[in-house]
Structures are given as C-alpha cells and as structure tokens.
Scaffold this motif. Structure first.
Motif: not given
Length: 496
Positions: A36-47, A73-78
């Motif tokens: 019933d409930f699904q989600f995706t998690i991301m972990t990211y060291n953005i430097l 940041i203009s690449r990381i955020m998208p």
C-alpha cells in the motif's frame, strides 16, 4: 560556443550514465502491487564548496568551470529532483546554500526539510528532505560527535535523524526512522569513526526502540545512510552488518578499509574507546535513561536540537578516572614490570577498566605460567561469536556490538575488489564509502534474513571506476559532485 560545447558534453555524459545505471529489482518487486505504501530514498554527498577551495590539488584534473559552486549546484539539484525520490539525505551541504537555495527550491516542489551544520568553524552539514504528501515529521534529533567526555571524540562530525510518519491510514502507528551522517574522513583514525558510529547508534536506538520482549529488542523501521568513509568488507562495515567488532591486535588505520590508512595508525586501545561517560554501553546503547530527557524535543515546539550536552543518565557505571594500568598492580604487583607494554598487559588493563576481573586474572595466570597470549584463542572465539543480548562480559570486554538487525541495500560483498562499484572519485582515487542500510525482522547471517515492515524492492545500480573515468572523472560537465548518488525503493508492510 564554449557554452554549447559544455552542453553537448553534458548530454553525452547523461546518456552514458543512463546506459550504465539501472534499477535492479529484488524478488519482492514482483509483488509490489500488494504494498500500500512505497517510497524511494536517495543519499548523496554533494561536495562542499569549501572542500573544493581548500583542497584544489585534489581536483587539478577537473575543468575549473565544473568546480564553480553555481555550475555544480545547477547540475545537482535537477538530478535530485528528476530522481523522484521521496526522502533525500544530503551530506556536505553548505549552510548558506541550504538556506538560500536548496530549502526554497525543494519547498516549492513539495518537500519539507531539516538541516544540521557541523560544529566548530565548519560551514557544511547534513540535511534530510521528505515529500510532504507522503510523510510528516514527528521528531528530529541532531547528534554532535564532539564532546569532552571522551578524548577520541574531538572532531566536528555530526549525524541527523528524522522520525517520519507515513501519511496513510494503514500506517498510523508506524514510525520510519531515517538517519544520515558524514563520519570522519581520516583513513588512519578508524577508532574515532567507531566511537562516532556507536554514539549515533545509541541515539538511534533510543528513538527507534519499540519494545523489549525478554532479551529481544524490537525496533521501528530504520534506514541508515550517508557518507561513512568506510569501505565494504572492512571491520567497521562488518560491525554495521553483523552487530559485532573484534578489536584484538588491530591498528586504527585498518578499521575503515581505506587504502590510505592501511597498516597505519596506532594499535587500538579498548580502554580509550569506552563511552560510559556518555552513558553508552559496549552494546552501543544508553543504559537506564532518566525519564526526563532534555535532549529530546518534540518538533511541534519548533526547537532545534543537538546533543552537545551529554544525555542525563542515572545509575550507570563509569570508567575509572585513574590509569587502568594501575589496576594491574592491584591484581598482582609482580606482573607489571615483567609484562611491560605487551598485549597481555594491555588486555588486563582493558578488562579491569571494564570491570571484568575474571578474564584479567586468567590472562595474568597464563602469563605467569609462561603462556603469554594463551587466552587468544578464547578471545577470538568470543569476538567472532554471535553477539546476542546475553553476550558475556568476556565478549563485551573484547569487542563492541549493537542490537540492530541491519543489512545493506547494495550487496557489495557480491563483488570482488577488482570490479567493486564505486560511490566517489577524487582525482584517480576511487572509493566505495557511501551506503544505505535498513533494518530487517530476523537475521541469521549477512546473506540470510527475513524482512519485516520495511521491504526493499529495488536499488539504482552504481558504476565502476573505469566507467566513471570514461565520463571524465568527477565532478564533470553533468555530475556536480565527486560522489555518486545512491537510491533504493522500499515498501512498507503492516506485517512483521
């Protein structure tokens, strides 16, 4: 024209990444429709940009344009937004960047967030963001790993925990505990990383503990992720996976598995690593917590949290303030001079400091019989045995443990060192130091376990060193960090 050239390179890199990275499904994925409930998690060291500026020599092979903060940041955020992740854990986030851009952009895209800056003069920290339509925040906890209570805990690293409740009528009693951290980098100081990790586990255990049933401790669903600066198959990685670490005759540089630390550092001294002054036992949890805990704050009060002040503990045995080696004299005045700085002498001091006089006496007896280290087989057996909640004082004297049943979302032990996927590349230095772990219901070993309320459906695969080199290394025209994001797709179940 130069800009058009950069765009062309960026498109080529993105296409190549899409061909190399894919969603790898688990056996549970086939039955995903019933969850019933699904989600995706991301972990990211953005430097952190400060890390770039202070260590320019590490990025001498990178195009200077790709190192500018605005460009990165203009690449990381998208990249993060296009991933459609529901929970996002970020490390090395500059506070001014979080306040001025990240928080605003993600807020306008339906996310709520919390942030914790590192202590001291450090300008970066960790952030957790979550999609408001799927979760709401129940509690948060920031953990500062600098304290005067232990001489090893003198660094400015931090951890952050968000307790999230799913916005779903079937999961009104479920609390998802999302924990992220960025542990110390120094490859030679695995001893410090272990202390930081045990402290973080203690805070997470206190928040996530659901009930104690006899000798079994049951927890709410847990996801632990971040930049651990720990390589797969290292003793610290195995500590997270197996719940036990044996510190017999190991130097601090070998604990985290980083190549730069191999065979470096000093022999680990157990007596320096006990955290009783913080109220934390060898089982990496707080013991006999006072009912009134001023460090835990309900987010409804809108107060930021930190753990710079030790938790209030009552009736907890603390380490002796005197030199533990002096206890050897009390045991047998003729031994200290004969033993010198031998392994036996250090273990006697350690076990006496931890209150285990029985084993200390056995070591001393063996030494007097001309059998130094005769007890080593017993010690190794104690350290490698399964550490259930009834572990003996012999085991706790030799090693540290935790009670979580954690497994990695990315099964790195299925790869050899030669084809190991990587999570970061700085210059020509490739590492696998970012991880996602999650709690399971029952666990016999690292390959045999039963998932409970939290079930892994798929992971977004990583790349190997050669693949990243072909992209031009990191950062590049399309990827704004020297780390690679990790993603995992989970489902929640009402059944344990």
């Amino acid at each position: 024209m130069a800009r058009q050239g950069a765009v062309g390179v960026e498109d080529l890199i993105l296409k190549k990444v899409l061909s190399l990275r894919r969603w790898k499904k688990t056996k549970l994925y086939k039955s995903r429709s019933k969850w019933d409930f699904q989600f995706t998690i991301m972990t990211y060291n953005i430097l952190s940009q400060n890390a770039v500026e202070n260590h320019r020599y590490l990025y001498r092979n990178c195009n200077p344009t790709y190192l500018q903060e605005d460009y990165r940041i203009s690449r990381i955020m998208p990249e993060v937004l296009k991933s459609r992740s529901d929970i996002i854990c970020l490390q090395e986030v500059e506070q001014n960047l979080f306040d001025s851009r990240i928080k605003q952009v993600f807020d306008s895209n339906g996310f709520a967030s919390i942030f914790k800056r590192r202590t001291g003069s450090k300008s970066d920290g960790c952030a957790i963001l979550w999609r408001r339509k799927k979760f709401h925040l129940v509690q948060q906890k920031a953990v500062e790993f600098r304290t005067k209570a232990n001489q090893l805990l003198d660094r400015d690293n931090i951890g952050l925990i968000a307790v999230l409740k799913p916005n779903h009528p079937k999961f009104t009693n479920m609390l998802l505990h999302v924990a992220t951290t960025h542990l110390l980098f120094n490859p030679r100081r695995g001893d410090i990383k272990l202390c930081q990790l045990r402290w973080f586990f203690a805070e997470l255990e206190r928040l996530s503990l659901k009930e104690v049933n006899g000798e079994t401790r049951l927890y709410h669903p847990i996801i632990l992720c971040g930049d651990f600066n720990i390589e797969p198959n290292s003793p610290l990685y195995q500590f997270i996976e197996t719940g036990c670490i044996n510190l017999l005759n190991i130097v601090s540089g070998d604990l985290s598995g980083q190549a730069e630390g191999k065979s470096k550092g000093k022999l680990v001294e157990m007596e320096k690593m006990v955290l009783h002054n913080l109220g934390i036992s060898e089982a990496s949890r707080f013991e006999e917590i006072s009912p009134k805990d001023d460090n835990l704050t309900n987010t409804a009060q809108g107060k930021a949290e930190s753990s710079s002040t030790p938790t209030k503990i009552k009736n907890v045995e603390t380490c002796s303030k005197s030199d533990p080696s002096s206890n050897v004299k009390a045991l047998d005045p003729d031994l200290l001079k004969a033993m010198g700085s031998s392994t036996d002498s250090r273990w006697i001091a350690t076990f006496l400091a931890l209150g285990n006089k029985e084993l200390a006496t056995k070591i001393a007896s063996d030494f007097k019989k001309g059998q130094p280290s005769a007890n080593q087989v017993d010690l190794n057996r104690a350290g490698s045995s399964k550490h259930d909640s009834d572990s003996s004082s012999v085991e706790s004297g030799l090693s540290f443990r935790h009670d979580f049943k954690l497994v990695p979302a990315y099964k790195f032990h299925n790869f050899s060192d030669k084809n190991m996927p990587i999570t970061s590349m700085t210059g020509n230095d490739c590492n696998t130091v970012d991880h996602i772990f999650y709690g399971v219901n029952k666990k016999r070993d690292i390959n045999s376990y039963t998932e409970g309320e939290l079930r892994l459906l798929s992971i977004y695969t990583l790349m190997q060193a050669d693949d990243v080199s072909e992209l031009g290394g990191l950062p590049n025209a399309a990827l704004g960090s020297d780390h690679i994001s990790l993603m995992a797709h989970f489902a929640l179940s009402t059944k344990r």
